[in-house]
Structures are given as structure tokens and as C-alpha cells.
Design an enzyme around this catalytic site. Structure first.
Site, PDB file in Angstrom:
ATOM      1  N   ASP A 105      33.349  33.340  43.702  1.00 27.30           N
ATOM      2  CA  ASP A 105      33.385  32.585  44.965  1.00 27.30           C
ATOM      3  C   ASP A 105      33.092  31.107  44.735  1.00 27.30           C
ATOM      4  OD1 ASP A 105      34.028  34.828  46.316  1.00 27.30           O
ATOM      5  OD2 ASP A 105      31.965  35.299  46.939  1.00 27.30           O
ATOM      6  N   CYS A 106      32.142  30.836  43.815  1.00 21.39           N
ATOM      7  CA  CYS A 106      31.800  29.424  43.573  1.00 21.39           C
ATOM      8  C   CYS A 106      32.656  28.780  42.487  1.00 21.39           C
ATOM      9  CB  CYS A 106      30.317  29.284  43.283  1.00 21.39           C
ATOM     10  SG  CYS A 106      29.697  30.471  42.100  1.00 21.39           S
ATOM     11  N   TYR A 107      33.323  29.617  41.653  1.00 20.86           N
ATOM     12  CA  TYR A 107      34.224  29.093  40.613  1.00 20.86           C
ATOM     13  C   TYR A 107      35.564  29.821  40.725  1.00 20.86           C
ATOM     14  CZ  TYR A 107      30.126  27.008  38.304  1.00 20.86           C
ATOM     15  OH  TYR A 107      29.008  26.267  37.997  1.00 20.86           O
TER      16      TYR A 107
END
Lengths: 382, 136
Positions: free
Chosen positions: A130-132
């Protein structure tokens, strides 16, 4: 105890441009006429150097974040796998990592090419989070594009090393070069009386934090090297007669010169890297004056048979013999050849001497000494 | 006198003992420095001819008339001296004495006269700076 000098006194002389700086070869010649007591009075700093293949080397690199970001998992540079199991865009390029498609090309070549300003191809894969969210990157990088690019070599500048020979009936291919059958040749690797750790064999002035010449720029000793061993037998001159101490070193690869970091391929062994290292030794007292005066005829190395897995010893020879072009083994004259460049080591020792003399290189006292007692353990079979 | 040549054999005459014929008929010593001969393919021999000039000339005429290409071996070993770091690894496998280390300066010295084109240095050089050109 005769005259002693402190780091501060020597540094003040350097700052006043009054320090006497000699290479280890020059001071070894001087020691034929002058005593250690006279050498302490005359000489302030001695420069040592080596330029040889040092497999345990590599570089950290931070590629910078992509947009949208990627947490890189499988990474290669010019098809050479690099280790990326740390955070998102940090990686370690091991010098001996080989290209997936060409065994004569590896991490060492990637490092040398980056140092010389060339672009290399970066390929990265990730599962996506989700963050990368990005899963794939294919691009090119240069040393100017990346955030950090620094060499961090876990084991360099071995204090002495074996002389390699082969008693088998066939040629063998090793990191010590091609060893011809039936004692057809002998190869050796240190720079002898110019070699850094042979000039301060008990590590009085070389320790954590020591500023050094590293790959053409200023770097530092960061730790004792891996396989650091203080328990190897020493001869009368106080020199260990086989591979003993080592250093881990760190330095900014963006500032290095490919003249002093050279990729190499040893036939049927693999990729390795020539590393140029120079270390200044302050002549603080007679004991150090004596150790920096060590001469090739006092530096002995153990001849080992690389044809047999245990590498049994075939005796001891000194560096004067090795440099003469042949040694006698089992009643036979055996040709000798170096695998490290004395020519370039001398160039490094001279460069370091100029840096110090010109006040461009500050001497350092170790922040911490290396372990006084250390041995090397084998990997146990279980 | 000694002279070095690259002999190129077309596939149809690799079975003829040309070298022996030269040695026998013209009183020329033939030292084979390197050979790459496989039946059915073009063959190559690097030879050193030793004898009086007249006999060497006649030998070459004979070889050429037999269909062999004879080119003086001028450029044997190509060497990128500029990129050499003088590590010395090549000298450990060079038995002809062509590659040696200067015992004072520790520079690599290459003497093409001594080279027998064995090719060991080509593989041994960690920087891959040598190559062999068989053409004259």
C-alpha cells in the site's frame, strides 16, 4: 624508552609544514644505517600502501525514491544481482557477485563503471504494498543520480598472505592466479615492506577511525576486518608468517578514482576487485620506528600447496627471495610472480606522502583499538 | 636467421606433411609455436623457421606453391599497456620470457621477440588486456 612523540606534536609539525614524511620503503632503506632511536628523531610519519585483489569488498548505494515509490526486493545492476534486503531503496553491491549472463563480469565491474562516471542499468522488482505500490523499475543510474554510493569493504589489506603453489599434475585456477602443475610457479600477494599492516604488526596506530587513502580519496578504517586473527605465529622480526590481521574500510565512492579501484576476473575462479589502500603510521616511539623499518628479508610468508584442500605448508620464504624471481622448493627452482601491483602501491604511498606533507590529510588516533586477542573459527559440520 | 610466420592451410591439404617436407628439402628447422588444425576445416600453424635466408625464402615459395598462406607474424600479442596495472599475474604463466617484471620499477615489460603465442596470458590477465591476432 627513548624519545616519544604524541599525535598532537606530529600533527603540529604537519601543520607547520615541517614534518618529515617518508614511505615505508624509504624508511626501510634508512634503517640499514640508522637505529630506531635515530629514526624516531628524524622521521614523523611513514606511509604504507597496497594495491591488490581484495574479494571481500563492495558498495552500499541508495537509489533514491521512485514516484510512486517501490520497496525493491530483487535488484540487479547491469544484470549483476545486488543485495536489497534492507529497506526500500538501499542495496549492497558485492564485488564478487557475477552477472546472470557473463561469468567474467560482476559487481566489481559495476562499481568501477559507476566510479568512472558511466551509467549502469538498474532493474528492480517488488511485490507492491500500500505504501510502496510500484512493482517494477527499469532505468539507468550514474553516481551523480544516486543519494549515497560508498565502499564498505569487510576484509581488506591482509597482514601477510600465503605464497601459492600447486604440486598436482594438472593446472589449477585460483584467486592466487593460474597455478601450474608440479610446482610450475609460485604467486604471492602483499606489497612486502610497503604493506600497511606489516608495518604496525600489533595495531598500535591502526584502529577504528584511522583516516586512510582509500581508492583515490580519503576514507576510514571502520572496524577490524573479518577473519581478524592475532594468534598466528610471528617470526623474530615480529611479523606474522601467514594471513593474520585485516581491516574493514569505508569511503565515499563518488570521490574515488577508477585508477585505484579496478575490476578483475581471475580465470575459472571469478570476479574480484583490485583495491588501493594507503595508511600513514605516525612514528611515536622507538618501538614503532623499529616496526616501520621492517625489510623484505625479514618478512616471511608460508608457501602453501593450493592443490590440496588443507593447503599444507611447504616451508617459509622471505620477500627478498620472492622478489628475486625464483625460490627453491623441494630442490627445484620455482618461478615467482606477484598478483598485486607494487608499482601502483608505490604510487599510493607517494600520493599519501604528498597529501600529508601539503597538510591536506589529517592524522588520526584510533577511536578504539582492535581486539588484542582474536582467532578464526571454521564453520562446523553438523 | 629466425623468422616467424602464420601458415594457413586450406581444408584439402591439412593432411599433407608440409612442415616435414620443408624441414627435409630445405634444411630449415621448423619450430611449431602454436597449432590449430582440425580435419575438414582451415588449419593454422604459427611457426618459427630457422636456417639461412636463401633456404627460408625457398621454403616459403614451396609452401605458397602448395596452397598455404604464409604471412609474417608481426602483430602477435596485442596488449593494452595503457590500462595495465602491473599486477604481475601474466608473468606467472609466461614461460617464454616475453612478459617479465622489472625488478627495480616493478613495471611490466613485454618483449614481443620472446613471445611464442601460447595464449596463457590472454586467460590469466585479470583485466583481460591481451589478445592474439594471428594475422600478420
Amino acid at each position: 624508552m627513548g624519545l616519544t612523540k604524541s599525535y598532537e606534536e606530529i600533527q603540529e609539525k604537519i601543520d607547520r609544514r615541517e614534518a618529515v614524511v617518508l614511505t615505508a620503503e624509504e624508511v626501510s632503506r634508512m634503517s640499514r644505517e640508522l637505529s630506531p632511536a635515530e629514526i624516531v628523531r628524524k622521521v614523523d610519519v611513514v606511509t604504507t600502501a597496497t594495491f591488490g585483489p581484495m574479494c571481500s569488498s563492495g558498495a552500499f548505494i541508495n537509489f533514491g525514491h521512485y514516484d510512486p515509490p517501490i520497496r525493491m526486493e530483487e535488484v540487479s545492476l547491469n544484470d549483476v544481482p545486488v543485495y536489497a534486503g534492507l529497506a526500500a531503496v538501499d542495496a549492497y553491491i558485492g564485488a564478487t557477485s557475477e552477472s546472470k549472463y557473463n561469468e567474467t563480469y560482476g559487481g566489481a565491474h559495476v562499481i568501477e563503471e559507476l566510479i568512472s562516471g558511466k551509467a549502469v542499468h538498474l532493474s528492480a522488482r517488488a511485490k507492491g504494498t500500500d505504501c510502496y505500490p510500484t512493482k517494477e523499475v527499469d532505468t539507468t543510474i550514474t553516481k551523480d543520480d544516486v543519494n549515497e554510493f560508498y565502499l564498505f569493504n569487510p576484509r581488506n589489506a591482509y597482514q601477510n598472505y600465503a605464497v601459492a603453489v600447486n604440486t598436482l599434475g594438472h593446472t589449477i585456477y585460483t584467486y592466487m592466479g593460474t597455478l601450474l602443475p608440479r610446482l610450475g610457479n609460485a604467486t604471492y600477494s602483499t606489497s612486502g615492506e610497503l604493506s600497511p599492516l606489516l608495518n604496525d604488526p600489533s595495531f598500535r596506530t591502526i584502529g577504528i577511525g584511522t583516516r586512510i587513502f582509500f581508492g583515490g580519496t580519503q576514507g576510514f578504517v571502520s572496524w577490524h576486518g573479518t577473519q581478524f586473527n592475532t594468534s598466528k605465529e610471528k617470526n623474530e622480526a615480529g611479523v606474522p608468517v601467514s594471513n593474520a590481521g585485516t581491516i574493514a574500510v569505508i569511503g565515499d565512492a563518488k570521490m574515488m578514482q577508477s585508477r585505484y579501484i579496478k575490476a578483475a576476473y581471475m580465470e575459472r575462479y571469478g570476479v574480484t576487485i583490485f583495491v588501493g589502500i594507503g595508511i600513514p603510521i605516525p612514528v611515536l616511539d622507538e618501538d614503532l620506528a623499529r616496526s616501520v623499518s621492517v625489510r623484505n628479508d625479514q618478512i616471511e610468508a608460508t608457501v602453501q600447496d593450493y592443490g590440496i584442500p588443507e593447503k599444507p605448508s611447504l616451508g617459509r620464504v622471505n620477500y627478498s627471495m620472492l622478489r628475486s624471481g625464483s625460490i627453491e622448493l623441494q630442490g627445484k627452482q620455482v618461478r615467482t610472480a606477484p598478483i598485486s601491483s607494487l608499482l601502483r602501491a608505490r604510487e599510493i604511498a607517494e600520493t599519501l606522502k604528498q597529501w600529508i606533507t601539503a597538510g591536506e590529510f589529517q592524522l588520526t588516533r584510533p577511536v578504539e583499538q582492535f581486539p588484542a586477542h582474536s582467532t578464526t573459527k571454521p564453520l562446523k559440520r553438523r | 636467421m629466425n623468422k616467424r610466420y602464420v601458415f594457413t592451410f586450406p581444408p584439402d591439404i591439412v593432411n599433407r606433411p608440409i612442415v616435414s617436407e620443408i624441414a627435409k628439402h630445405f634444411d630449415v628447422m621448423v619450430n611449431i609455436l602454436n597449432a590449430d588444425v582440425t580435419s575438414g576445416r582451415e588449419g593454422k600453424l604459427v611457426v618459427e623457421l630457422e636456417g639461412i635466408e636463401e633456404n627460408i625464402r625457398k621454403s616459403l615459395e614451396y609452401a605458397v606453391s602448395a596452397g598455404i598462406g604464409c604471412v609474417p607474424l608481426l602483430k602477435q600479442l596485442q596488449f593494452d599497456q595503457e590500462a595495465c596495472v602491473a599486477c604481475g599475474v601474466c608473468t606467472s604463466v609466461c614461460f617464454s620470457g616475453a612478459l617479465t617484471m622489472d625488478s627495480e620499477s616493478w613495471e611490466l615489460i613485454y618483449d614481443p621477440e620472446q613471445c611464442v603465442v601460447c595464449g596463457r596470458c590472454v586467460k590469466a590477465c585479470p583485466l583481460r588486456l591481451f589478445s592474439i591476432t594471428m594475422e600478420g
